[in-house]
Design a protein around this motif. Sequence first.
Motif, PDB file in Angstrom:
ATOM      1  N   ILE A   1       0.710  -1.261  -0.053  1.00  0.00           N
ATOM      2  CA  ILE A   1       0.079  -0.049   0.116  1.00  0.00           C
ATOM      3  C   ILE A   1       0.788   1.355   0.128  1.00  0.00           C
ATOM      4  O   ILE A   1       0.662   2.100  -0.890  1.00  0.00           O
ATOM      5  CB  ILE A   1      -0.974  -0.063   1.318  1.00  0.00           C
ATOM      6  N   LEU A   2       2.045   1.179   0.886  1.00  0.00           N
ATOM      7  CA  LEU A   2       2.674   2.380   1.023  1.00  0.00           C
ATOM      8  C   LEU A   2       3.650   2.614  -0.287  1.00  0.00           C
ATOM      9  O   LEU A   2       3.739   3.691  -0.847  1.00  0.00           O
ATOM     10  CB  LEU A   2       3.687   2.327   2.061  1.00  0.00           C
ATOM     11  N   GLY A   3       4.068   1.468  -1.086  1.00  0.00           N
ATOM     12  CA  GLY A   3       4.720   1.828  -2.135  1.00  0.00           C
ATOM     13  C   GLY A   3       3.752   2.271  -3.394  1.00  0.00           C
ATOM     14  O   GLY A   3       3.970   3.118  -4.114  1.00  0.00           O
TER      15      GLY A   3
ATOM     16  N   LYS B   1       2.371   6.524  -6.874  1.00  0.00           N
ATOM     17  CA  LYS B   1       0.899   7.517  -7.210  1.00  0.00           C
ATOM     18  C   LYS B   1       1.708   8.994  -7.081  1.00  0.00           C
ATOM     19  O   LYS B   1       1.203  10.118  -7.825  1.00  0.00           O
ATOM     20  CB  LYS B   1      -0.283   7.292  -6.767  1.00  0.00           C
ATOM     21  N   GLY B   2       2.257   9.376  -5.995  1.00  0.00           N
ATOM     22  CA  GLY B   2       2.752  10.559  -5.571  1.00  0.00           C
ATOM     23  C   GLY B   2       3.760  11.187  -6.598  1.00  0.00           C
ATOM     24  O   GLY B   2       3.840  12.098  -6.857  1.00  0.00           O
ATOM     25  N   LYS B   3       4.698  10.162  -6.840  1.00  0.00           N
ATOM     26  CA  LYS B   3       5.842  10.596  -7.835  1.00  0.00           C
ATOM     27  C   LYS B   3       5.255  10.740  -9.184  1.00  0.00           C
ATOM     28  O   LYS B   3       5.491  11.903  -9.900  1.00  0.00           O
ATOM     29  CB  LYS B   3       6.793   9.562  -7.870  1.00  0.00           C
TER      30      LYS B   3
ATOM     31  N   GLY C   1       4.747  18.961 -13.114  1.00  0.00           N
ATOM     32  CA  GLY C   1       6.031  19.680 -13.667  1.00  0.00           C
ATOM     33  C   GLY C   1       5.947  19.498 -15.106  1.00  0.00           C
ATOM     34  O   GLY C   1       6.039  20.606 -15.588  1.00  0.00           O
ATOM     35  N   GLN C   2       5.270  18.523 -15.763  1.00  0.00           N
ATOM     36  CA  GLN C   2       5.074  18.612 -16.831  1.00  0.00           C
ATOM     37  C   GLN C   2       4.091  19.616 -17.575  1.00  0.00           C
ATOM     38  O   GLN C   2       4.132  20.125 -18.574  1.00  0.00           O
ATOM     39  CB  GLN C   2       4.724  17.160 -17.443  1.00  0.00           C
ATOM     40  N   ALA C   3       2.865  19.464 -16.792  1.00  0.00           N
ATOM     41  CA  ALA C   3       1.551  20.385 -17.198  1.00  0.00           C
ATOM     42  C   ALA C   3       2.159  21.727 -16.666  1.00  0.00           C
ATOM     43  O   ALA C   3       1.796  22.707 -17.942  1.00  0.00           O
ATOM     44  CB  ALA C   3       0.776  19.948 -16.155  1.00  0.00           C
TER      45      ALA C   3
END
Length: 170
Positions: A34-36, A41-43, A50-52
């Motif tokens: 779950i933490l992984g 998803k956070g990354k 950044g791309q947007a």
Amino acid sequence: MAVETAVRPRSRVAVVLSAALGVLLVVILALAGILGVKAWKGKEAEDARGQAAAAGRKAAETALSYDYRSLDKSFAAARATMTPEFAGQFDATAKVAGEIATKTKATVRAEVRDVGVRDGDADRVTLVIFVNQTTTSTITQGRPRVDLNRTRFTMVRNGTQWLVQEIAGL
């Protein structure tokens, strides 16, 4: 028989301990999974923001600039940065702006000063864009007028590309 009796309680304790360790291992592995996923998803969302932001910077300079001598080219470049739905809305505004630009011989150059991410996830990001628009026209008597603007751009992912879904003033 005495030996059998002594072995049985120990084996029950061993079975209970083994079961408890097995359950604990499953819980630890589930939590790690779950933490992984949350970290991944956070990354992914951080990369998307950044791309947007980079795409929004370019889109703002394109969409908020035009030259009365080449309106079709200016507006086509702007539409290329937008979703089809928003490009349709933009066309109505561009028609009016184009008529005024032609009458006043207006050129507008947008220069993005800064871009901030208001919120977003992997597929949709809202930006606050600080842009200076320099206008030269018959109204300004040929002297450049600089307007300092803040706009909100909503960017959406379309495959590997980020497109403008909405532009709103602040």
